[in-house]
Scaffold this motif. Structure first.
Motif, short mmCIF file in Angstrom:
data_model
loop_
_atom_site.label_atom_id
_atom_site.label_comp_id
_atom_site.label_asym_id
_atom_site.label_seq_id
_atom_site.Cartn_x
_atom_site.Cartn_y
_atom_site.Cartn_z
N MET A 1 40.16 54.92 41.72
CA MET A 1 41.33 54.27 41.15
C MET A 1 42.59 54.46 41.99
SD MET A 1 40.82 55.31 37.18
CE MET A 1 42.48 54.77 36.82
N ALA A 2 42.54 55.31 43.00
CA ALA A 2 43.76 55.69 43.72
C ALA A 2 44.45 54.48 44.35
CB ALA A 2 43.42 56.73 44.78
N GLY A 3 43.71 53.64 45.04
CA GLY A 3 44.32 52.49 45.70
C GLY A 3 44.95 51.51 44.72
N PRO A 4 44.20 51.00 43.74
CA PRO A 4 44.80 50.08 42.77
C PRO A 4 45.97 50.70 42.01
CG PRO A 4 42.41 50.00 42.63
CD PRO A 4 42.75 51.13 43.55
N ALA A 5 45.88 51.98 41.70
CA ALA A 5 46.97 52.63 40.97
C ALA A 5 48.26 52.61 41.78
CB ALA A 5 46.59 54.06 40.61
N ARG A 6 48.17 52.76 43.11
CA ARG A 6 49.36 52.67 43.95
C ARG A 6 49.92 51.26 43.97
NH1 ARG A 6 46.37 56.19 47.37
NH2 ARG A 6 45.63 54.41 48.57
N ARG A 7 49.03 50.26 43.94
CA ARG A 7 49.50 48.88 43.99
C ARG A 7 50.09 48.43 42.66
NH1 ARG A 7 45.16 48.89 47.55
NH2 ARG A 7 43.53 48.47 46.02
N TYR A 8 49.68 49.07 41.57
CA TYR A 8 50.17 48.71 40.24
C TYR A 8 50.72 49.96 39.55
CZ TYR A 8 47.50 44.45 41.11
OH TYR A 8 47.01 43.29 41.65
N PRO A 9 51.83 50.49 40.05
CA PRO A 9 52.33 51.77 39.54
C PRO A 9 52.80 51.72 38.09
CG PRO A 9 53.93 50.76 41.02
CD PRO A 9 52.68 49.95 41.13
N ARG A 10 53.09 50.56 37.57
CA ARG A 10 53.59 50.46 36.21
C ARG A 10 52.48 50.41 35.16
NH1 ARG A 10 58.77 46.26 36.48
NH2 ARG A 10 59.97 47.44 38.04
N VAL A 11 51.25 50.28 35.59
CA VAL A 11 50.13 50.23 34.65
C VAL A 11 49.73 51.65 34.26
CG1 VAL A 11 47.73 49.54 34.30
CG2 VAL A 11 49.29 48.03 35.56
N GLU A 12 49.85 51.94 32.97
CA GLU A 12 49.42 53.25 32.48
C GLU A 12 47.90 53.25 32.30
OE1 GLU A 12 51.47 54.41 28.98
OE2 GLU A 12 53.47 54.22 29.88
N VAL A 13 47.27 54.30 32.79
CA VAL A 13 45.80 54.34 32.82
C VAL A 13 45.28 55.50 31.98
CG1 VAL A 13 43.75 54.52 34.28
CG2 VAL A 13 45.81 53.35 35.14
N GLU A 14 44.27 55.20 31.19
CA GLU A 14 43.50 56.23 30.48
C GLU A 14 42.11 56.26 31.10
OE1 GLU A 14 41.48 57.17 26.12
OE2 GLU A 14 42.93 55.51 26.32
N ARG A 15 41.64 57.45 31.47
CA ARG A 15 40.31 57.59 32.04
C ARG A 15 39.34 58.06 30.97
NH1 ARG A 15 41.73 60.99 37.58
NH2 ARG A 15 43.55 59.72 38.21
N VAL A 16 38.20 57.40 30.90
CA VAL A 16 37.16 57.77 29.94
C VAL A 16 35.87 58.03 30.71
CG1 VAL A 16 35.76 57.00 27.98
CG2 VAL A 16 38.20 56.40 28.09
N VAL A 17 35.36 59.25 30.61
CA VAL A 17 34.09 59.62 31.25
C VAL A 17 33.12 60.01 30.15
CG1 VAL A 17 32.94 61.18 32.85
CG2 VAL A 17 35.26 60.37 33.35
N ARG A 18 31.97 59.39 30.12
CA ARG A 18 30.98 59.65 29.07
C ARG A 18 29.62 59.94 29.68
NH1 ARG A 18 34.86 59.97 26.34
NH2 ARG A 18 35.52 58.66 24.59
N THR A 19 28.89 60.84 29.05
CA THR A 19 27.50 61.08 29.41
C THR A 19 26.63 60.26 28.45
OG1 THR A 19 27.50 63.04 28.01
CG2 THR A 19 27.93 63.36 30.36
N ASP A 20 26.65 58.98 28.66
CA ASP A 20 25.94 58.08 27.76
C ASP A 20 25.61 56.80 28.53
OD1 ASP A 20 24.77 57.03 25.53
OD2 ASP A 20 26.59 56.95 24.32
#
Length: 295
Positions: free
Chosen positions: A220-239
Motif C-alpha cells: 500500500m505504500a506507493g498508492p498511499a503516497r499518491r492519495y494522502p487524503r484517503v484514510e485507510v483501515e487494514r484488515v488481515v484475516r486468517t480465513d
C-alpha cells in the motif's frame, strides 16, 4: 427516446441494460461513476431474439414491438442514470439487434468500463448470477462493475468506505491502485483486506500475522503516497478470501478486486475468489482488468 446517439468523443462507461431492476441499478451506479470520473455514459440494449430452431423470420410487427420495448428500456435507463449523474454527464444510447454479450465485449475494447446488473430479466433469485454478467466479467477488455441488490448510490451508502482485496498479485495491486482512486473521488475511507490463508478452522502460528500486516503495508505504500487524503483501515484475516471479502462487502459502498489472485493459473480468466464474489458480494463489485483508473 429520451437522449440519443451521435457523440463519439471521449471514452465512455458502457452499461448493458434490459429493463430489469438490476440493470437499472447498474445504470444509476454508472451515472454516478461517470460523474465522478468525468466520463460520458453510453447505455446499450439489445432487441435480438434468442436463437431458435427452424428458419422462421420475425414478422415486421414483431420487430417493431421489439424496437418499442428497447426504446422503453433505454428511456428508463436514462432516467435512472440521470438521477445520479446530474446534468454535466453526457448520456448516449444505443439499440441493437445484435446479441448483447458479444456486442458488449466488442465495446469493451473502447470503453473506460462496463457495468451490468448481476442478473437480467431471466434471473430467478437475488443470489443467481446471469450468463451475461459472468461472460462479460471474464472476457471484457476493460474493468467491469457488477451491480447486485443495491446500487450504492443512496445517501447512506455513499458515506460507506470502498473495500479492496489485496494478495500481492499483479492483478490485486492494480485493484489496490484503482481502489485508492475510487475512494479519493468519493471522499471516503478505504478498507484494504488481506486474507492471507485459504485455511479455515485450523490453529495457525500467531507469529505469521505481523509478517502479513507488514506485507500489506508495503503493497500500500506507493498508492498511499499518491492519495494522502484517503484514510485507510487494514484488515488481515486468517480465513478464506471470498468469505472475508463477502463479509466486508456488507459495510462497503463498493468492493474492488482483480480478475484473479496469486493462486490463479495463467490460463484462468477469473480466480475462484472473484467468481465467488460475483455471486455473494452485497455491494457493487468492480473487477479490475488492466491498468488502474486514477484521478
Amino acid at each position: 427516446m429520451a437522449e440519443v446517439q451521435a457523440e463519439k468523443a471521449g471514452t465512455p462507461i458502457v452499461v448493458g441494460v434490459d429493463g430489469s431492476l438490476p440493470s437499472l441499478r447498474a445504470a444509476a451506479w454508472a451515472g454516478l461513476e461517470a460523474q465522478l470520473q468525468g466520463q460520458r455514459l453510453h447505455l446499450l440494449t439489445s432487441c435480438a431474439l434468442p436463437p431458435r430452431s427452424g428458419t422462421s423470420v420475425p414478422a415486421e410487427a414483431e420487430i417493431e414491438w421489439l424496437r418499442a420495448d428497447g426504446e422503453w428500456v433505454l428511456d428508463e435507463a436514462v432516467r435512472a442514470a440521470r438521477a445520479t449523474a446530474g446534468g454535466s454527464v453526457s448520456i448516449t444510447t444505443e439499440l441493437t439487434f445484435e446479441l448483447i454479450t458479444p456486442t458488449l465485449l466488442d465495446r469493451s475494447a473502447r470503453a473506460a468500463m462496463l457495468a451490468v446488473g448481476r442478473r437480467g430479466r431471466g434471473g430467478v433469485a437475488p443470489t443467481v448470477i446471469g450468463s451475461l454478467s459472468s461472460a462479460v466479467t471474464a472476457h471484457a477488455q476493460c474493468s467491469v462493475a457488477v451491480i447486485s441488490g443495491q446500487s450504492g448510490t443512496d445517501p447512506v451508502s455513499r458515506r460507506k468506505p470502498v473495500a479492496v482485496g489485496v494478495d500481492g498479485s499483479p492483478h490485486s495491486l492494480v485493484a489496490l491502485e484503482t481502489a485508492f482512486a475510487e475512494a479519493s473521488r468519493r471522499e471516503v475511507g478505504l478498507v484494504a483486506v488481506h486474507a492471507w490463508s485459504d485455511t479455515s478452522g485450523i490453529a495457525l502460528p500467531a507469529d505469521r500475522r505481523p509478517t502479513d500486516e507488514a506485507l500489506l503495508g508495503r503493497w500500500m505504500a506507493g498508492p498511499a503516497r499518491r492519495y494522502p487524503r484517503v484514510e485507510v483501515e487494514r484488515v488481515v484475516r486468517t480465513d478464506a478470501p471470498a468469505r472475508t471479502l463477502t463479509a466486508e462487502s456488507a459495510w462497503a459502498q463498493l468492493l474492488i478486486v482483480g480478475r484473479r489472485g496469486r493462486g490463479g493459473a495463467p490460463g484462468i480468466l477469473l480466480g475462484a475468489t472473484t467468481v465467488a464474489l460475483l455471486y455473494a458480494a452485497e455491494c457493487p463489485l468492480m473487477v479490475v482488468h488492466g491498468r488502474p483508473m486514477r484521478n
